[in-house]
Design an enzyme around this catalytic site. Structure first.
Site, PDB file in Angstrom:
ATOM      1  N   GLU A 134     -12.481  -0.986  -0.572  1.00 39.02           N
ATOM      2  CA  GLU A 134     -12.518   0.338   0.053  1.00 39.02           C
ATOM      3  C   GLU A 134     -13.743   1.075  -0.457  1.00 39.02           C
ATOM      4  O   GLU A 134     -14.015   1.105  -1.651  1.00 39.02           O
ATOM      5  CB  GLU A 134     -11.294   1.201  -0.290  1.00 39.02           C
ATOM      6  N   GLU A 150      -4.310  -0.286  -5.314  1.00 40.07           N
ATOM      7  CA  GLU A 150      -4.388   0.878  -6.190  1.00 40.07           C
ATOM      8  C   GLU A 150      -3.067   1.193  -6.899  1.00 40.07           C
ATOM      9  O   GLU A 150      -2.478   2.266  -6.704  1.00 40.07           O
ATOM     10  CB  GLU A 150      -4.873   2.100  -5.406  1.00 40.07           C
ATOM     11  N   HIS A 181       0.861  -1.178   0.000  1.00 43.52           N
ATOM     12  CA  HIS A 181       0.000   0.000   0.000  1.00 43.52           C
ATOM     13  C   HIS A 181       0.900   1.231   0.000  1.00 43.52           C
ATOM     14  O   HIS A 181       0.875   2.048   0.923  1.00 43.52           O
ATOM     15  CB  HIS A 181      -0.948  -0.015   1.204  1.00 43.52           C
TER      16      HIS A 181
END
Length: 473
Positions: free
Chosen positions: A377, A172, A127
């Protein structure tokens, strides 16, 4: 006098997973303890002018020391799963070579504490906290970083594979590649469009290598995934040039990852759109096969839709919701303008539009039938505060969650195989370049004292997790 029809209660399928999520750099603190070395976010946040108010993650919410209290909070909320990320420089300080057992022990204790309370640990390997030493060697634009990521994935799998059954390689990667190396509004703060595309490919490659490393080490029933912040891109009008603008952004936002990961190829139109930026010679023979690994589910992060149009002018409009910069995170899209979608907004300035989540889930379902999905998320920042009576009331967040969960339920009813929902976030925390100015948590954190105060949304979500039913409005 006419009255509106109330929204009925909505019951989710049996076994639907209710969770919450965090990320290591945003909550852990303890950045110099037990052998941890700097990540790109340590360096970036300490660079003047990069992060609002000069905030850093040095202390954050002190989760490294307060994790037992945080697990007790989760247990009290009755959530079934906790998605957390492992700090790469905490468990492999130089980004290569031997592991730090003290770092791994922290995550062993965390996983054991979760399991003792009946909470499923869900591990995200990356992350955004690349070890700074790897960035100094070139970072994600260099192919070697993908190899280093595979080695790191193996280390974590060996340490936690007997405790953790659900794994995510990257969170992401669009942000890592295009905000980190394109617009520079995220660490490491570089601004080269060709490097952004190189980084995207090597993140894809690192994902493929990591999936293979996990499969080699984990039990056969382990669940392996990747999490993408898929953009739901809409054209401003039905004009052909606006539709083409949306196609361009969709290519760089979504299909640069879904193409190789899920289909085994980069889209031809993406290659053509970015031909003036790079010749894609960094894609080597066999790379696409390595990236195209079977997944047990796809993690989907969603906050707000994206609205674009064609712009004949030379300047790129930067109101894309990802932070202001003179440099674009959209290589090959020089004549695309971004627009604020209509409607109420969160404290981030993002439009509240649950229909975008429904449409996005249905698109993934139609493009990739048979692929299970998790909402990894979804949440919102609002200007929360503790009232004189000590309560933190956040009805706006409850309304946001209700609307988006109704969209998830509608998608399930329409045939999307959505198996769980992770609310972002458990705690107020370090919100990247916004520092501590934005609060996404369902638990309020008084940063001066580190006191945790569950907001009204936390109690609302606890009842949802207990019953599996979204109450009537």
């Amino acid at each position: 006098m006419a009255t509106s029809t109330p929204t009925p209660a909505l019951t989710f399928p049996a076994g639907f997973l209710w969770g919450t999520a965090t990320a290591a750099y945003q909550i852990e603190g303890a950045v110099q303890e037990d052998g941890r070395t700097p990540s790109i976010w340590d360096v970036y946040s300490r660079t003047p002018g990069r992060v609002r108010n000069g905030d850093t993650g040095d202390i954050a919410t002190d989760h490294y020391h307060r994790w037992p209290e945080d697990i007790e909070i989760m247990s009290g909320l009755g959530v079934g799963a906790y998605r957390f990320s492992v700090s790469w420089p905490r468990v492999q300080p130089t980004g290569k070579g031997p592991a730090s057992e003290k770092g791994l022990d922290f995550y062993r204790r965390l996983a054991d504490g979760l399991l003792a309370k009946g909470i499923r640990p869900v591990v995200t390997l990356y992350h955004w906290d690349l070890p700074q030493e790897l960035e100094e060697a070139g970072g994600w634009p260099e192919r070697d970083t993908a190899y280093r990521f595979a080695e790191y994935a193996g280390i974590v799998a060996d340490a936690l594979g007997d405790r953790v059954t659900t794994w995510t390689t990257l969170n992401e990667p669009w942000c890592s590649a295009f905000l980190g190396y394109g617009s520079g509004v995220h660490a490491p703060g570089r601004t080269d469009p060709a490097d952004a595309l190189r980084a995207a490919h090597h993140l894809n490659l690192g994902h493929g290598f990591a999936v293979a490393a996990l499969r080699e080490r984990l039990p056969a029933d382990a669940q392996i995934s990747v999490t993408l912040n898929l953009h739901h891109v809409r054209p401003l009008t039905s004009a052909a040039e606006d539709i083409d603008a949306a196609r361009r952004i969709d290519g760089t936002a979504n299909r640069v990852f879904t193409g190789p990961m899920l289909d085994g190829a980069y889209p031809a139109d993406l290659i053509e759109d970015t031909a003036a930026v790079t010749d894609w010679s960094f894609v080597r023979e066999g790379d696409l096969e390595r990236i195209h690994q079977p997944l047990d589910f796809l993690g989907v992060n969603y906050y707000s839709p994206t609205l674009v149009s064609h712009d004949a002018g030379p300047a790129v409009h930067q109101s894309d919701g990802h932070g202001a910069s003179e440099h674009s995170p959209w290589p090959g899209a020089d004549h695309v303008a971004f627009h604020q979608t209509p409607g109420d907004r969160t404290a981030m300035g993002w439009t509240i539009d649950p229909s975008g989540l429904y449409e996005l889930l249905m698109r993934v379902r139609n493009d990739h039938p048979g692929l299970p999905l998790m909402i990894t998320e979804n949440g919102a920042a609002f200007d929360d505060y503790a009232a004189p009576d000590g309560e933190v009331r956040d009805p706006e967040r409850i309304a946001y969650l209700r609307g988006h969960l109704a969209a998830v339920h509608r998608a399930i009813e329409s045939g999307a195989d959505v198996r769980g929902y992770f609310l972002w976030s458990l705690l107020d925390n370090f919100e990247w370049a916004y520092g501590y100015s934005k609060r996404f948590g369902m638990v309020y954190v008084d940063y001066a004292t580190q006191r945790r105060i569950p907001k009204s949304s936390a109690r609302w979500y606890a009842e949802l997790a207990r019953t599996g039913t979204l109450p009537a409005e």
